[in-house]
Design a protein around this motif. Structure first.
Motif, PDB file in Angstrom:
ATOM      1  N   LEU A  43      19.235 -13.598  -8.711  1.00 42.47           N
ATOM      2  CA  LEU A  43      18.428 -14.351  -7.761  1.00 42.47           C
ATOM      3  C   LEU A  43      18.340 -15.814  -8.161  1.00 42.47           C
ATOM      4  CD1 LEU A  43      16.513 -14.455  -5.315  1.00 42.47           C
ATOM      5  CD2 LEU A  43      14.644 -13.817  -6.872  1.00 42.47           C
ATOM      6  N   ARG A  44      18.226 -16.077  -9.467  1.00 38.70           N
ATOM      7  CA  ARG A  44      18.124 -17.455  -9.951  1.00 38.70           C
ATOM      8  C   ARG A  44      19.400 -18.248  -9.591  1.00 38.70           C
ATOM      9  NH1 ARG A  44      15.040 -18.181 -14.296  1.00 38.70           N
ATOM     10  NH2 ARG A  44      15.686 -16.134 -15.085  1.00 38.70           N
ATOM     11  N   ALA A  45      20.562 -17.630  -9.814  1.00 37.82           N
ATOM     12  CA  ALA A  45      21.809 -18.326  -9.506  1.00 37.82           C
ATOM     13  C   ALA A  45      21.944 -18.599  -8.008  1.00 37.82           C
ATOM     14  CB  ALA A  45      23.000 -17.504 -10.000  1.00 37.82           C
ATOM     15  N   THR A  90      12.129  -4.133 -16.820  1.00 38.55           N
ATOM     16  CA  THR A  90      13.340  -3.406 -17.191  1.00 38.55           C
ATOM     17  C   THR A  90      14.533  -4.351 -17.226  1.00 38.55           C
ATOM     18  OG1 THR A  90      13.932  -2.847 -14.913  1.00 38.55           O
ATOM     19  CG2 THR A  90      12.423  -1.354 -16.070  1.00 38.55           C
ATOM     20  N   ARG A  91      15.605  -3.874 -17.871  1.00 36.96           N
ATOM     21  CA  ARG A  91      16.815  -4.684 -17.937  1.00 36.96           C
ATOM     22  C   ARG A  91      17.413  -4.882 -16.539  1.00 36.96           C
ATOM     23  NH1 ARG A  91      19.954  -0.852 -21.710  1.00 36.96           N
ATOM     24  NH2 ARG A  91      18.531   0.568 -20.629  1.00 36.96           N
ATOM     25  N   ALA A  92      17.338  -3.881 -15.690  1.00 39.08           N
ATOM     26  CA  ALA A  92      17.855  -4.029 -14.328  1.00 39.08           C
ATOM     27  C   ALA A  92      17.067  -5.084 -13.552  1.00 39.08           C
ATOM     28  CB  ALA A  92      17.800  -2.689 -13.601  1.00 39.08           C
ATOM     29  N   GLN A  93      15.741  -5.093 -13.736  1.00 34.91           N
ATOM     30  CA  GLN A  93      14.934  -6.113 -13.067  1.00 34.91           C
ATOM     31  C   GLN A  93      15.283  -7.500 -13.582  1.00 34.91           C
ATOM     32  OE1 GLN A  93      11.127  -4.268 -14.043  1.00 34.91           O
ATOM     33  NE2 GLN A  93      10.724  -3.915 -11.853  1.00 34.91           N
ATOM     34  N   LEU A  94      15.478  -7.624 -14.876  1.00 35.19           N
ATOM     35  CA  LEU A  94      15.885  -8.922 -15.435  1.00 35.19           C
ATOM     36  C   LEU A  94      17.238  -9.355 -14.870  1.00 35.19           C
ATOM     37  CD1 LEU A  94      14.855  -8.550 -19.191  1.00 35.19           C
ATOM     38  CD2 LEU A  94      13.859 -10.092 -17.500  1.00 35.19           C
ATOM     39  N   THR A 118      27.962 -18.568 -21.141  1.00 36.83           N
ATOM     40  CA  THR A 118      27.620 -19.154 -22.433  1.00 36.83           C
ATOM     41  C   THR A 118      26.127 -19.085 -22.692  1.00 36.83           C
ATOM     42  OG1 THR A 118      29.485 -20.662 -22.158  1.00 36.83           O
ATOM     43  CG2 THR A 118      27.886 -21.218 -23.854  1.00 36.83           C
ATOM     44  N   LEU A 119      25.334 -19.291 -21.649  1.00 40.44           N
ATOM     45  CA  LEU A 119      23.883 -19.265 -21.815  1.00 40.44           C
ATOM     46  C   LEU A 119      23.335 -17.852 -21.979  1.00 40.44           C
ATOM     47  CD1 LEU A 119      22.636 -21.913 -19.227  1.00 40.44           C
ATOM     48  CD2 LEU A 119      22.415 -22.026 -21.708  1.00 40.44           C
ATOM     49  N   ALA A 120      24.093 -16.858 -21.509  1.00 35.91           N
ATOM     50  CA  ALA A 120      23.560 -15.491 -21.500  1.00 35.91           C
ATOM     51  C   ALA A 120      23.136 -15.051 -22.891  1.00 35.91           C
ATOM     52  CB  ALA A 120      24.601 -14.539 -20.927  1.00 35.91           C
ATOM     53  N   GLN A 121      23.974 -15.274 -23.895  1.00 31.06           N
ATOM     54  CA  GLN A 121      23.629 -14.854 -25.249  1.00 31.06           C
ATOM     55  C   GLN A 121      22.520 -15.705 -25.835  1.00 31.06           C
ATOM     56  OE1 GLN A 121      25.022 -12.157 -26.471  1.00 31.06           O
ATOM     57  NE2 GLN A 121      23.823 -12.193 -28.369  1.00 31.06           N
ATOM     58  N   MET A 122      22.509 -16.981 -25.502  1.00 30.27           N
ATOM     59  CA  MET A 122      21.493 -17.883 -26.047  1.00 30.27           C
ATOM     60  C   MET A 122      20.108 -17.600 -25.487  1.00 30.27           C
ATOM     61  SD  MET A 122      23.578 -21.472 -25.918  1.00 30.27           S
ATOM     62  CE  MET A 122      22.108 -22.333 -26.461  1.00 30.27           C
ATOM     63  N   ARG A 123      20.037 -16.947 -24.307  1.00 27.23           N
ATOM     64  CA  ARG A 123      18.746 -16.760 -23.653  1.00 27.23           C
ATOM     65  C   ARG A 123      18.032 -15.493 -24.091  1.00 27.23           C
ATOM     66  NH1 ARG A 123      18.229 -15.897 -18.710  1.00 27.23           N
ATOM     67  NH2 ARG A 123      16.161 -16.823 -18.683  1.00 27.23           N
ATOM     68  N   ALA A 134      29.349 -15.985 -10.025  1.00 34.66           N
ATOM     69  CA  ALA A 134      29.201 -16.563 -11.361  1.00 34.66           C
ATOM     70  C   ALA A 134      28.113 -15.848 -12.149  1.00 34.66           C
ATOM     71  CB  ALA A 134      28.888 -18.055 -11.242  1.00 34.66           C
ATOM     72  N   ALA A 135      27.040 -15.429 -11.459  1.00 33.69           N
ATOM     73  CA  ALA A 135      25.934 -14.777 -12.162  1.00 33.69           C
ATOM     74  C   ALA A 135      26.122 -13.272 -12.292  1.00 33.69           C
ATOM     75  CB  ALA A 135      24.622 -15.048 -11.418  1.00 33.69           C
ATOM     76  N   LEU A 136      27.091 -12.714 -11.553  1.00 32.46           N
ATOM     77  CA  LEU A 136      27.224 -11.266 -11.535  1.00 32.46           C
ATOM     78  C   LEU A 136      27.620 -10.700 -12.900  1.00 32.46           C
ATOM     79  CD1 LEU A 136      27.080  -8.776  -9.725  1.00 32.46           C
ATOM     80  CD2 LEU A 136      29.508  -9.117  -9.182  1.00 32.46           C
ATOM     81  N   TRP A 137      28.597 -11.322 -13.531  1.00 33.11           N
ATOM     82  CA  TRP A 137      29.051 -10.822 -14.821  1.00 33.11           C
ATOM     83  C   TRP A 137      27.956 -10.894 -15.883  1.00 33.11           C
ATOM     84  CZ3 TRP A 137      33.992 -12.960 -17.734  1.00 33.11           C
ATOM     85  CH2 TRP A 137      34.234 -12.145 -18.844  1.00 33.11           C
ATOM     86  N   PRO A 138      27.288 -12.066 -16.049  1.00 35.51           N
ATOM     87  CA  PRO A 138      26.174 -12.088 -17.005  1.00 35.51           C
ATOM     88  C   PRO A 138      25.065 -11.101 -16.659  1.00 35.51           C
ATOM     89  CG  PRO A 138      26.843 -14.318 -16.437  1.00 35.51           C
ATOM     90  CD  PRO A 138      27.554 -13.411 -15.507  1.00 35.51           C
ATOM     91  N   ALA A 139      24.802 -10.919 -15.349  1.00 33.84           N
ATOM     92  CA  ALA A 139      23.750  -9.980 -14.959  1.00 33.84           C
ATOM     93  C   ALA A 139      24.133  -8.550 -15.312  1.00 33.84           C
ATOM     94  CB  ALA A 139      23.471 -10.111 -13.458  1.00 33.84           C
ATOM     95  N   ILE A 140      25.391  -8.182 -15.081  1.00 36.33           N
ATOM     96  CA  ILE A 140      25.836  -6.827 -15.434  1.00 36.33           C
ATOM     97  C   ILE A 140      25.764  -6.622 -16.939  1.00 36.33           C
ATOM     98  CG2 ILE A 140      27.865  -5.323 -15.475  1.00 36.33           C
ATOM     99  CD1 ILE A 140      28.641  -6.461 -12.758  1.00 36.33           C
ATOM    100  N   ARG A 141      26.150  -7.629 -17.708  1.00 34.02           N
ATOM    101  CA  ARG A 141      26.068  -7.519 -19.167  1.00 34.02           C
ATOM    102  C   ARG A 141      24.630  -7.334 -19.625  1.00 34.02           C
ATOM    103  NH1 ARG A 141      29.346 -12.343 -21.860  1.00 34.02           N
ATOM    104  NH2 ARG A 141      28.389 -11.367 -23.688  1.00 34.02           N
ATOM    105  N   LEU A 142      23.694  -8.050 -18.965  1.00 29.71           N
ATOM    106  CA  LEU A 142      22.290  -7.916 -19.327  1.00 29.71           C
ATOM    107  C   LEU A 142      21.772  -6.533 -18.951  1.00 29.71           C
ATOM    108  CD1 LEU A 142      19.613  -9.106 -20.314  1.00 29.71           C
ATOM    109  CD2 LEU A 142      19.283 -10.071 -18.016  1.00 29.71           C
TER     110      LEU A 142
END
Length: 803
Positions: A719-721, A709-713, A691-696, A779-787
């Motif tokens: 890493l944050r999760a 880069t997007r990969a670094q982000l 939910t936060l991924a789009q808001m951020r 939990a963070a993998l899917w948002p990270a892949i989308r980013l």
């Protein structure tokens, strides 16, 4: 206008399907776990009520004796004096490794309602019931399990009978239980005629007991069901964190919609009412799904719950799940209440904000900061309450109150503690990227705090309950080593064979120790009375937790008794107290021994005293001491010499394996609820990050534009999760250890009647930590892949929109 406004509000969920799914799934899971636990409790209590009804505890007064044994002569004297009493005998019959409950009644004098209605049959059945070999009634599953067991009267299935219970004529039951001319109670009908002579002038040793609102088993197991309810409530709370987070983020995302609707003339009260209606509609959908899932949870866990109740308390619970409409309505009702609780804070904030404040980007964040300060104050108050309960609280209610305030206080304090740790890390950072990373993580805390609180609660519960179970396992294993000192345990088929077996074994073994016992009422409850020989094996190994000087000498000369910890705690029978057994009063309690996993009281006396008080005691079982390397050969010899079944000769390892198997199944339900709770917490973290991924994007786009880069982000998001999951685990460890202490020192003593030493298992924390990191990483993998796969155009669009 209101219809258009409601349509505009609901359209948000259609555009944010992941967020809608998180809300519905979180509330459905919370409802499922809660309603499933309630269904299990309701099924068990229904069985207790049926047991109390069959035994007449809830409707009929009783006459009982202080030592639990009513002489048959007293019954005859009361009947001759005009008292309409009916005899009853209750006991437990051991057949192999299983124990069955036997209830003997007199069908001629028994008040209507003592036995199930299905027992009323033809004259031929009545004659078969009272004439040897008799006729016994039991639940169909009980009859099927017993089959053609030798020594039992013919069996007949009876719908509605309690599992594990056999109902038969009192004379047949007396012979089966080896209790001739003895009764356990005299039952009185609801109305007794006036003018009868006082009971004390006829039978001075009898006491009148009024009907009880609930059965003995129901009261004994209240602590277990309270424990199960606490787990259900914890799971429900963890699920509500998902709902709270989804609703809160949904409110924040719709700030422009709220502003527009208010500007178009929609009153604030109407806006709040429409939002409440929206939440109620979603709660109804989730509630129906949750109740259906709860039925599945209850059906899956009920067999293990029944095994736990049977193992810990000796209570029989039907294995088939039956649910009433009230349960379905209750499940939907708890979903509505949970959704209202989850939405209350967001509605309150909306009600108190000025009309244009929701359009300000930082308005919601400032409100979250104020809420965090309030949470920390409440956490401090709860911490003080926990200390007070730990110091002065007594009993099961105080124990669960201590668990509740500890967990709630720790959860409320978590966001502030994480914010402080992140602020400290930011001050230590020197380069721009780490500074941005820590600052951005702090900014995400309001949106992630609820999911992290859920994860912390789940981890603390896993650590606490895992420590309790592992401490129990370690203690239980050591206790088995003390109790199972003999190399072989042999059971003869008949008394004559037992005499020959003892003579034969005496010539081939180091010692043959009797394991003879009877079950008799003591202090108003059935107690297993064992006789033990005066042998060095008991002096060296028996696990005493309290003892008077000369304990074994007093036991050998018949002046003292040992009692198990359960009986000592229930009746306050510690060394120095006196105890009356059937046929002998004034025995001195000289020791208390640990007896883990046994729901029943036990008394140990010298074997000579046992045979004197109970000359008809079965003398079939024996423990054999022999060199360990000769045990297997002796087992083969004794089977061949006496043609004994394989189950009648068991070695130490086989009994230990069986006991540990019972132990493992006893805690299956607890382990299952722990896994479910941890899974729900991981789901909460996943849905919050999605939910936060789009808001951020407004926070990520400038950093991307500066050259990251997007990969670094994406790697930084992962890493944050992981970092937040690790911090939550570190903070959950002391909370879990405090929880384990409360479970062992307070709840366990009140619930089961024994106290356990606390052991710590750091290796288990590492495994749980790996699971927590795995949950956070997944939990963070899917948002990270989308980013990482996001089109640059989507990031560029951020600069073209007002945020």
């Amino acid at each position: 206008m209101y219809r258009a406004a409601l349509s505009a509000l609901l359209s948000h969920w259609l555009r944010h399907k992941v967020q809608l799914a998180s809300l519905l799934l979180g509330l459905a899971l919370a409802t499922a776990l809660w309603s499933g636990v309630q269904a299990i409790n309701a099924q068990a209590r229904d069985s207790y009520d049926r047991a109390a009804a069959v035994l007449g505890q809830d409707r009929f007064a009783r006459l009982t004796a202080a030592d639990g044994v009513v002489a048959q002569a007293d019954y005859v004297a009361l009947r001759r004096a005009g008292w309409p009493v009916s005899p009853m005998i209750e006991g437990r019959l051991r057949l192999g490794e299983d124990t069955w409950r036997v209830l003997g009644i007199d069908p001629v004098t028994a008040p209507k309602g003592v036995a199930p209605a299905g027992m009323r049959a033809s004259a031929a059945d009545f004659a078969a019931f009272i004439r040897p070999p008799g006729l016994a009634f039991g639940a169909p599953e009980t009859v099927a399990a017993l089959g053609d067991q030798p020594g039992l009267p013919p069996l007949r299935g009876l719908e509605g009978a309690l599992p594990g219970l056999l109902i038969m004529d009192i004379g047949i039951a007396q012979a089966l239980l080896n209790m001739p001319d003895q009764l356990t109670a005299l039952v009185l009908p609801p109305e007794v005629g006036a003018g009868l002579p006082p009971v004390q002038t006829i039978a001075s040793g009898l006491v009148l007991t009024a009907p009880r609102a609930g059965g003995d088993i129901a009261r004994l197991t209240d602590s277990f069901h309270l424990n199960l309810t606490a787990f259900g409530l914890l799971s429900f709370a963890v699920g509500l964190f998902i709902v709270h987070a989804a609703i809160g983020l949904g409110f924040e995302q719709r700030r422009p919609i709220f502003r527009t609707l208010r500007a178009l003339g929609l009153p604030l009260a109407a806006l709040c009412l429409l939002l409440a209606v929206e939440v109620a509609l979603l709660a109804l959908v989730a509630g129906v799904i949750g109740v259906a899932l709860g039925y599945g949870v209850a059906a899956a866990l009920l067999p293990d719950v029944a095994a736990t109740l049977r193992g810990l308390y000796g209570a029989e619970v039907a294995g088939a799940l039956t649910l009433s409409p009230a349960w379905w309505l209750g499940g939907i009702g708890i979903a509505l209440v949970g959704a209202a609780a989850a939405a209350a804070q967001s509605l309150w904030r909306l009600w108190h904000m000025p009309i244009l404040a929701p359009a300000q980007p930082r308005a919601w964040a400032r409100a979250s900061a104020r809420a965090r300060v309030l949470q920390m104050l409440v956490a401090a108050v709860l911490g003080i309450a926990a200390l007070a309960l730990a110091r002065w609280g007594q009993g099961i209610v105080a124990g669960f109150a201590l668990l509740g305030v500890m967990l709630l206080g720790a959860a409320l304090a978590l966001p502030s503690l994480l914010a402080a740790l992140l602020a400290g890390a930011a001050r230590l950072a020197r380069r721009p990227l780490p500074q941005w990373f820590w600052a951005d993580t702090r900014q995400q805390l309001p949106g992630l705090s609820l999911a992290l609180m859920a994860l912390m609660l789940a981890l603390a519960a896993n650590i606490g309950v895992g420590t309790m179970v592992a401490s129990f396992r370690l203690t239980f294993t050591g206790w088995l080593d003390q109790r199972l000192t003999s190399e072989l345990y042999i059971r003869a088929e008949t008394e004559d064979q037992a005499v020959q077996l003892r003579d034969w074994l005496t010539q081939r073994a180091d010692a043959v120790l009797p394991i003879w016992s009877v079950e008799r009422p003591v202090l108003g409850a059935p107690v297993r009375i064992y006789g033990i020989a005066d042998h060095q094996a008991y002096r060296d190994n028996w696990p005493l937790i309290a003892a008077a000087p000369g304990v074994w000498a007093a036991l050998a000369d018949g002046s003292g008794v040992l009692v198990n910890e359960q009986l000592a705690r229930r009746q306050n029978l510690w060394p120095g107290a006196t105890l009356a057994l059937p046929g002998k009063a004034g025995l001195r309690v000289v020791g208390v021994y640990s007896d883990y996993g046994n729901p029943q009281g036990q008394v140990m006396i010298g074997v000579d005293l046992l045979t004197t008080l109970f000359p008809d005691v079965p003398r079939l079982r024996h423990a054999v001491r022999i060199a360990p390397d000769k045990a297997a050969a002796l087992a083969r010899e004794v089977r061949a010499a006496f043609d004994l079944p394989a189950d009648n000769v068991t070695d130490q390892a086989a009994i230990k394996a069986f006991s540990l198997g019972v132990f493992e199944r006893t805690f299956t339900v607890t382990a299952a609820l722990n896994v479910l709770t941890l899974g729900v917490a991981g789901l909460a973290l996943l849905l919050s990050l999605l939910t936060l991924a789009q808001m951020r994007l407004p926070q990520l786009a400038p950093v991307w534009a500066l050259g990251l880069t997007r990969a670094q982000l994406a790697r930084l998001e992962l890493l944050r999760a992981l970092m937040l999951s690790a911090l939550v685990l570190v903070l959950a460890v002391p909370v879990g250890l405090a929880l384990a202490w409360a479970l062992l020192e307070v709840v366990n003593v009140a619930a089961f009647g024994w106290q356990l030493p606390m052991h710590v298992f750091p290796a288990d924390w590492l495994r749980l930590g790996a699971l927590a990191l795995l949950a956070g990483g997944l939990a963070a993998l899917w948002p990270a892949i989308r980013l990482a796969r996001m089109a640059p155009a989507d990031l560029v669009k951020v600069f073209a929109h007002e945020r």
